[in-house]
Design a protein around this motif. Structure first.
Motif, mmCIF file in Angstrom:
data_model
loop_
_atom_site.group_PDB
_atom_site.id
_atom_site.type_symbol
_atom_site.label_atom_id
_atom_site.label_comp_id
_atom_site.label_asym_id
_atom_site.label_seq_id
_atom_site.Cartn_x
_atom_site.Cartn_y
_atom_site.Cartn_z
ATOM 1 N N SER A 135 0.890 -1.294 0.006
ATOM 2 C CA SER A 135 0.009 0.083 -0.041
ATOM 3 C C SER A 135 0.792 1.298 -0.175
ATOM 4 N N LYS B 259 5.140 7.016 -1.807
ATOM 5 C CA LYS B 259 4.085 7.165 -2.702
ATOM 6 C C LYS B 259 2.925 6.299 -1.798
ATOM 7 N N HIS C 173 -0.757 4.415 -2.352
ATOM 8 C CA HIS C 173 -1.399 4.046 -3.523
ATOM 9 C C HIS C 173 -2.977 4.289 -3.591
ATOM 10 N N ASP C 174 -3.375 4.290 -2.310
ATOM 11 C CA ASP C 174 -4.930 4.480 -2.258
ATOM 12 C C ASP C 174 -5.082 5.493 -1.255
#
Lengths: 248, 248
Positions: free
Chosen positions: A209, A218, A220-221
């Motif tokens: 994730s 970063k 992702h969601d």
DNA sequence: CGCGGGTTTGAGCCTACTCAACAGATGTGG
DNA sequence: CCACATCTGTTGAGTAGGCTCAAACCCGCG
């Protein structure tokens, strides 16, 4: 280019207020006394006790509460355009200490000019007041996270809050989020040990994730994270209209 | 008797400032709109979004951050004479919510009058600003305690902070300290469960460093506690001279 | 008199800690 | 430019502080 010429603070204010010429001049005058700072130096040199309000013009800084030498809590994270110490009026001595985190420059505000701003340019002063209130809210949210969230949720909350703030300061260049803190410092912001912060990060990475690369992360969601920790973006909730006088 | 006639807030201010007649009048006017509140009611009735700054005239109140219905953090404790919501200018919606803890009365301040205070009576306004800064410091100290102290030290810190504040508000009648909170609420102030707060209290009682009777506690050796948790009395550190304009 | 909230206590568990060791990165002085 | 020191990151093993769940008691109150 113009970025480095115009104060980030002035830019931020002019995004919410339609500044008049005289307001703009007063603001520029407010930032007249600019000083460079090295990494890890204090924002306010300890000699002078009086002026402890500043604008961070470039770089990163933090405010910290200490006890016992090794017990540290990072209460605030400052970036270019932030107002430092608006809530410290009335106090001379440390802690909490404001420390530069990178090289940068600050504008030390004189109390006189700040007080004059309140009477001469109330719109601007009230907005400064309100802007610093956002940070107090953010502080309370993090306090709640520390007090009641499990470690992983705290970390998620922290990253979300950082993103919200960087977004607001329009410093976000890409979908990678700058995370210019050691894991120790992240821990100091969350009441966790560096070792455990590391474990959580690695777990999140392993579970796919989050991706890390040097001092960037970063996610992702974002949406899932926000729901999970019930994140509230205080910068988005802030309503400049409530700062003007007309009640009705 | 005169206690209930003169506003506790005005009393507090006049202890630090030598108020002029017009300042005094402006302050009385500020508190013009007084309303009674029942226990557990909200300080600001949810209907009106605009004015969210108040002075607590009598009773106790708290400010809380919620998530998830059962996860609560108490961020502020208010008592008679306290300014509520000075740092909420710019925000309309909950949370954090300000809730009455006992019966009491509040004066809802209009933003206009408050803004007018800034230009017409800067001394007074600046002092209000600075007084609310004390609370922000206290908040940060508690955040540090929650983040880095073990449960018993957190509790000690909490009690010391409460005593400091009650002292400052001159509400302390005897050497017994009023503790008008359930153990659940103490836990919500410290990021602990009610069960564990109870265990700590009983341990302290058994070890003889504390005596409890209904909603009061008596600490036998303040000094030891203060050193143990490195307590700093922010009310004592506050320096009104730093709020005036003359830098030199 | 029954109900609900607060307090108290026990038993067992798990999250986050401590301690420790090592690798990698960064920096610093000679 | 190398040698050394220091800081950061990583991982393992073992521990314990504060949690959950549960039950009982007390008390004020409708």
């Amino acid at each position: 280019m113009s970025q480095s010429v115009q104060s980030a603070f002035l830019t931020r204010l002019s995004r919410i207020l339609d500044l008049t010429v005289s307001e703009r001049l007063a603001l520029e005058d407010l930032e007249a006394r600019t000083e460079d700072r090295r990494s890890h130096s204090e924002v306010f040199d300890s000699g002078r006790h009086d002026d402890r309000i500043a604008i961070l013009r470039s770089g990163w800084a933090t405010a910290q509460v200490h006890s016992d030498h090794d017990k540290i809590t990072i209460t605030h994270i400052y970036m270019a355009g932030d107002l430092i110490g608006f809530n410290d009026l009335g106090f001379a001595s440390p802690p909490h200490v404001s420390v530069m985190h990178t090289v940068g420059s600050v504008a030390i505000l004189s109390r006189e000019k700040l007080f004059a701003m309140a009477s001469d340019h109330p719109r601007v002063f009230n907005m400064m007041w309100a802007l610093s209130n956002i940070e107090t809210r953010v502080l309370q949210d993090r306090m709640h996270a520390i007090a009641r969230f499990a470690a992983q949720d705290r970390l998620m909350h922290f990253i979300l809050a950082l993103k919200a703030k960087i977004d607001y300061a329009s410093l976000l260049k890409s979908d990678r989020l700058p995370l210019p803190f050691s894991q120790r410092e992240v821990g100091d912001s969350l009441g966790l040990t560096a070792v455990y912060v590391n474990r959580i990060l690695r777990n999140l990475e392993k579970s796919g994730s989050l991706t890390r690369s040097r001092s960037y992360v970063k996610i992702h969601d974002w949406r899932t994270w926000e729901e999970r920790v019930q994140f509230r973006n205080r910068y988005a909730e802030f309503d400049p209209r409530l700062v003007s006088a007309s009640n009705k």
